[in-house]
Design a protein around this motif. Structure first.
Motif: not given
Ligand code: SF4
Ligand code: SF4
Length: 172
Positions: A25-53
């Motif tokens: 992240g020091r190379l790019c100032k954490k570019a992957c966490c700052k995209g305007d379009d943001g967003g990452m796919f959740l894999f099948p069933g993974e949404i249950s993690v966020y429903k739980l937590l």
């Protein structure tokens, strides 16, 4: 076993093991966490993690990207964050970035550089797979080999790989 707990166990494999042994992240100032379009796919069933937590730093939605399994259509969920998160709860897509699984024409899972990462990630632009930490690549491979033993996940992976093909044609 509850799907959320499966993912939470798999997450642990990437708590300490990262793409390279240093903080990239020091190379790019954490570019992957700052995209305007943001967003990452959740894999099948993974949404249950966020429903739980229920963390307050993540929002989920459905995408137009879908796969069909047992005559049913599944729209793949996407997660958005504000560019900040609890590192120990971050989604699998964030943990494996800039790599991704890819089901090749022989039905074998490969680990490839995510073609979508090439526009923003210095590692994705410059590295071959062998340049990443070998333990990281191995963990990505093992996690998706395990998940793809589930038939629905395998079906998703096939559709996901076709989706990646569109980006590969453009970025590779
Ligand atoms: S994975 Fe790529 S974009 Fe993300 S912090 Fe590391 S070098 Fe930057
Ligand atoms: S959830 Fe965390 S790791 Fe993932 S993009 Fe957001 S801030 Fe970055």
């Amino acid at each position: 076993m509850n799907t959320a707990y499966v993912y939470l166990q798999l997450y642990r494999l990437f708590d300490e093991i990262t793409p390279v042994p240093t903080d990239c992240g020091r190379l790019c100032k954490k570019a992957c966490c700052k995209g305007d379009d943001g967003g990452m796919f959740l894999f099948p069933g993974e949404i249950s993690v966020y429903k739980l937590l229920g963390p307050d730093w993540i929002k989920t939605d459905k995408t137009d990207f879908y796969y069909e399994y047992n005559s049913k259509r599944y729209n793949v969920p996407i997660a958005f964050c504000s560019g900040d998160c609890d590192r120990y709860q971050r989604p699998l897509a964030c943990r494996i970035f800039p790599l991704t699984p890819y089901l090749n024409e022989n039905g074998t899972i490969e680990v490839i550089t995510d073609p979508r990462a090439k526009r923003l990630c210095p590692l994705a632009k410059a590295f071959f797979i062998d340049d990443y930490d070998a333990a990281f690549v191995k963990n990505v491979k093992n996690v998706f080999t395990l998940l793809a033993k589930n038939k629905q996940f395998f079906t998703f992976l096939k559709a996901y790989s076709e989706y990646l093909d569109e980006f590969r044609r453009f970025y590779d």
